[in-house]
Design an enzyme around this catalytic site. Structure first.
Site, mmCIF file in Angstrom:
data_model
loop_
_atom_site.group_PDB
_atom_site.id
_atom_site.type_symbol
_atom_site.label_atom_id
_atom_site.label_comp_id
_atom_site.label_asym_id
_atom_site.label_seq_id
_atom_site.Cartn_x
_atom_site.Cartn_y
_atom_site.Cartn_z
ATOM 1 N N LYS A 22 42.750 5.810 14.967
ATOM 2 C CA LYS A 22 43.154 6.771 14.201
ATOM 3 C C LYS A 22 44.585 6.419 13.867
ATOM 4 O O LYS A 22 44.836 5.945 12.869
ATOM 5 C CB LYS A 22 42.424 7.352 13.607
ATOM 6 N N ASN A 23 45.181 6.920 14.966
ATOM 7 C CA ASN A 23 46.440 7.201 14.053
ATOM 8 C C ASN A 23 47.595 6.425 14.684
ATOM 9 O O ASN A 23 48.845 6.924 14.485
ATOM 10 C CB ASN A 23 47.198 8.998 14.911
ATOM 11 N N CYS A 117 46.002 23.277 5.642
ATOM 12 C CA CYS A 117 45.238 22.731 6.768
ATOM 13 C C CYS A 117 45.193 23.431 7.316
ATOM 14 O O CYS A 117 45.059 24.096 8.003
ATOM 15 C CB CYS A 117 46.420 21.401 7.368
ATOM 16 N N ARG A 122 51.610 23.041 8.101
ATOM 17 C CA ARG A 122 52.046 20.958 8.325
ATOM 18 C C ARG A 122 52.470 21.162 7.141
ATOM 19 O O ARG A 122 52.539 20.557 6.137
ATOM 20 C CB ARG A 122 50.655 20.780 8.435
ATOM 21 N N ASP A 306 46.059 17.415 20.173
ATOM 22 C CA ASP A 306 44.233 17.117 20.042
ATOM 23 C C ASP A 306 43.505 16.987 20.990
ATOM 24 O O ASP A 306 42.066 16.472 20.142
ATOM 25 C CB ASP A 306 44.464 15.502 19.602
ATOM 26 N N ARG A 398 35.900 11.780 10.028
ATOM 27 C CA ARG A 398 37.385 11.896 10.140
ATOM 28 C C ARG A 398 38.553 10.768 11.253
ATOM 29 O O ARG A 398 39.141 9.991 10.929
ATOM 30 C CB ARG A 398 37.864 12.481 9.532
HETATM 31 C C1 EPZ Z 1 50.163 13.760 13.859
HETATM 32 O O1 EPZ Z 1 50.139 14.598 12.896
HETATM 33 C C2 EPZ Z 1 49.317 13.695 14.143
HETATM 34 N N1 EPZ Z 1 48.755 12.901 12.831
HETATM 35 C C3 EPZ Z 1 48.384 14.885 15.039
HETATM 36 O O2 EPZ Z 1 46.527 14.091 15.356
HETATM 37 C C4 EPZ Z 1 49.036 15.086 15.692
HETATM 38 O O3 EPZ Z 1 47.799 16.460 16.202
HETATM 39 C C5 EPZ Z 1 50.184 15.688 15.305
HETATM 40 O O4 EPZ Z 1 50.977 14.526 15.220
HETATM 41 C C6 EPZ Z 1 50.435 16.142 17.004
HETATM 42 O O5 EPZ Z 1 50.294 14.909 17.520
HETATM 43 C C7 EPZ Z 1 49.092 11.371 12.223
HETATM 44 O O6 EPZ Z 1 49.580 10.653 13.526
HETATM 45 C C8 EPZ Z 1 47.369 10.930 11.422
HETATM 46 P P1 EPZ Z 1 54.257 16.573 14.017
HETATM 47 P P2 EPZ Z 1 52.007 15.137 12.502
HETATM 48 O O7 EPZ Z 1 54.128 16.211 12.197
HETATM 49 O O8 EPZ Z 1 52.809 14.238 12.024
HETATM 50 C C9 EPZ Z 1 55.344 20.733 12.657
HETATM 51 C C10 EPZ Z 1 44.793 14.363 14.546
HETATM 52 O O9 EPZ Z 1 43.680 15.023 15.109
HETATM 53 N N2 EPZ Z 1 56.527 20.168 11.871
HETATM 54 O O10 EPZ Z 1 53.951 15.761 14.564
HETATM 55 O O11 EPZ Z 1 51.556 15.961 10.732
HETATM 56 C C11 EPZ Z 1 54.722 20.362 12.366
HETATM 57 O O12 EPZ Z 1 53.475 21.848 11.531
HETATM 58 C C12 EPZ Z 1 45.798 14.719 13.900
HETATM 59 O O13 EPZ Z 1 43.789 13.517 14.408
HETATM 60 C C13 EPZ Z 1 57.021 20.265 10.326
HETATM 61 O O14 EPZ Z 1 57.096 21.714 10.886
HETATM 62 O O15 EPZ Z 1 52.366 16.576 13.732
HETATM 63 C C14 EPZ Z 1 53.739 21.116 13.558
HETATM 64 O O16 EPZ Z 1 53.792 22.303 13.990
HETATM 65 C C15 EPZ Z 1 45.867 16.150 13.592
HETATM 66 N N3 EPZ Z 1 57.569 19.891 9.691
HETATM 67 C C16 EPZ Z 1 54.900 20.144 14.769
HETATM 68 O O17 EPZ Z 1 56.220 19.801 13.790
HETATM 69 C C17 EPZ Z 1 57.940 18.469 9.721
HETATM 70 O O18 EPZ Z 1 58.400 17.630 8.800
HETATM 71 C C18 EPZ Z 1 55.006 18.447 15.061
HETATM 72 O O19 EPZ Z 1 53.804 18.199 13.787
HETATM 73 C C19 EPZ Z 1 56.804 17.992 10.136
HETATM 74 C C20 EPZ Z 1 55.784 18.545 11.339
#
Ligand code: EPZ
Length: 422
Positions: A22-23, A117, A122, A306, A398
């Site tokens: 998916k990702n 979320c 996020r 995840d 999803r």
């Molecule tokens: C990706 O989400 C994945 N989704 C998530 O999978 C996964 O849990 C996550 O990466 C971590 O591995 C997709 O790839 C579509 P991050 P993403 O930005 O990119 C903070 C699933 O179950 N952050 O790496 O949104 C954020 O809050 C989903 O398939 C900011 O503060 O995660 C988090 O604490 C759930 N500001 C940390 O960084 C930002 O602008 C890492 O989040 C962006 C992120």
């Protein structure tokens, strides 16, 4: 809303094939915005989130069809709308991935803020700060991010405080059409990013540093349509390995990438499970008493957040104490209350959950709260005595393609009840 009914206590045996990730599919679908013409995407899983992304692309004027061999042919020749509406974005935060490509090609974008979320706030501040560094004029109004570029995006050096997966992907895609070179420092290194880089290079982009925390992108005026095969889903793979640890028995997971799960395989071996791997399969067997292990989630190649919820379910039936530290998201313990309803002994202490494993779990009515929490409840239900009824299974849809069929085929007693819509 649909429910899953699982009769615990059945051991698993047989083979489970893994679907496309998916990702990896979501950024690859967004990348088609970058170049007019017909892109071909192989092994795209048929999930709620990929269907949502296709609806989003259609709303921009992009058309698509699924070929007889299952490949998606996506024609991005015409784009006549640059707005990603709230009613689509609110159902999938990954919609933010269209922001970079729209700005790069159309020089304008209007994308609804994703909103809250279950697993955490996020925010998308990293995405916005980095896009501004590439020359985007961003404003926030009425719940939408409005972006404008005068002329072309211009390359720059951006640094992420946290190696954000989708922020890395967004900037990577935008930078391919920028003037000059972009350096992304502290980039995320997930395999899904490598898959996107392979697609972008196939479209004519120049990108160095694949799989490293520093990506260097030399921008170009235009790209050609791409062709990519989506990598197997490492989180789906991990979920079925953990399900086997929980239910007992032995299965072979096929069409997967063992090399994408270094941390999980080490922990499963530490828990006493027998693991054999080949190039595209993993064979797992529970032949002895489980042992508890500690886990701490961290960006790839660390332990994947995840898989945290699903591993916690396994630790509930593994004798001993397990400390599970969640360092990525601030609220990713929603499954704890539901596991407790099944008899689990779990205490939360800040960002850690302390699991006293080894007591039996009992089937109970429970509720899915988010995608991976619902998978955790399935893992627990397979080991529980009696029947578990999981409500709100739309969360599972999803990210899991045919979970009921794949688990039934290896002996699980699991069925789905569709609630009649009035
Ligand atoms: C990706 O989400 C994945 N989704 C998530 O999978 C996964 O849990 C996550 O990466 C971590 O591995 C997709 O790839 C579509 P991050 P993403 O930005 O990119 C903070 C699933 O179950 N952050 O790496 O949104 C954020 O809050 C989903 O398939 C900011 O503060 O995660 C988090 O604490 C759930 N500001 C940390 O960084 C930002 O602008 C890492 O989040 C962006 C992120």
């Amino acid at each position: 809303m649909d429910t899953l009914i699982i009769q615990g206590g059945k051991t698993l045996s047989g083979t489970i094939p893994i679907s496309g990730a998916k990702n990896a599919a979501l950024p690859a679908l967004a990348a088609t915005i970058l170049a007019p013409g017909r892109h071909i995407l192989h092994n795209v899983p048929d999930l709620r989130d990929t269907r949502t992304m296709l609806l989003l692309l259609e709303s921009f004027g992009i058309t698509w069809q699924r070929r007889d061999d299952g490949a998606l042919v996506i024609d991005a020749t015409e784009i006549d709308n640059i707005e990603a509406s709230y009613d689509l974005v609110k159902t999938m935060r990954a919609s933010v991935l269209v922001l970079g490509p729209l700005l790069a090609r159309m020089k304008r974008a209007r994308v609804s803020l994703p909103g809250g979320c279950a697993i955490g706030a996020r925010p998308i501040d990293f995405h916005m700060k980095a896009l501004a560094m590439l020359g985007v004029d961003l404003t926030l109004e009425h719940g939408y991010v409005e972006g404008k570029v005068s002329g072309r995006l211009s390359g720059n050096t951006v640094y992420f405080d946290i190696p954000s997966v989708t922020a890395t992907e967004n900037i990577l895609m935008a930078a391919t059409l920028a003037k000059g070179t972009t350096v992304i420092k502290n980039a995320a290194r997930e395999p899904e990013i490598g898959n996107l880089i392979d697609m972008l290079i196939g479209m004519g982009a120049t990108i160095e540093g694949r799989d490293s925390d520093q990506l260097i992108v030399k921008g170009t005026e235009e790209l050609s349509p791409g062709e990519i095969s989506i990598i197997p889903d490492r989180i789906e793979t991990g979920t079925y390995l953990l399900a086997t640890g929980s239910a007992g028995g032995a299965i072979t997971v096929t069409d997967c990438r063992p090399d994408h799960l270094p941390a999980l395989l080490a922990k499963l071996r530490g828990a006493g499970l027998e693991i054999e791997t080949g190039e595209d399969f993993i064979r797992i067997a529970r032949t002895k008493i489980l042992k508890s292990v500690d886990i701490k989630t961290s960006p790839y190649p660390g332990f994947p957040t995840d898989l945290q919820a699903q591993t916690m379910a396994l630790m509930c039936i593994s004798p001993g104490l397990s400390v599970i530290a969640e360092t990525i998201f601030e609220n990713r313990f929603m499954h704890v209350a539901e596991l407790r309803r099944m008899g689990a002994d779990i205490r939360i202490d800040g960002h850690s959950a302390i699991v006293m494993g080894g007591t039996p779990l009992f089937g109970a009515p429970v509720m899915a709260t988010d995608l991976r929490a619902s998978a955790s409840l399935v893992v627990a239900a397979l080991a529980a005595e009696g029947e578990t009824v999981i409500s709100r299974v739309y969360h599972l849809d999803r990210g899991y393609d045919n979970l009921v069929g794949k688990l039934s085929n290896v002996g699980a007693k699991i069925r789905r009840i569709s609630e009649k819509r009035e």
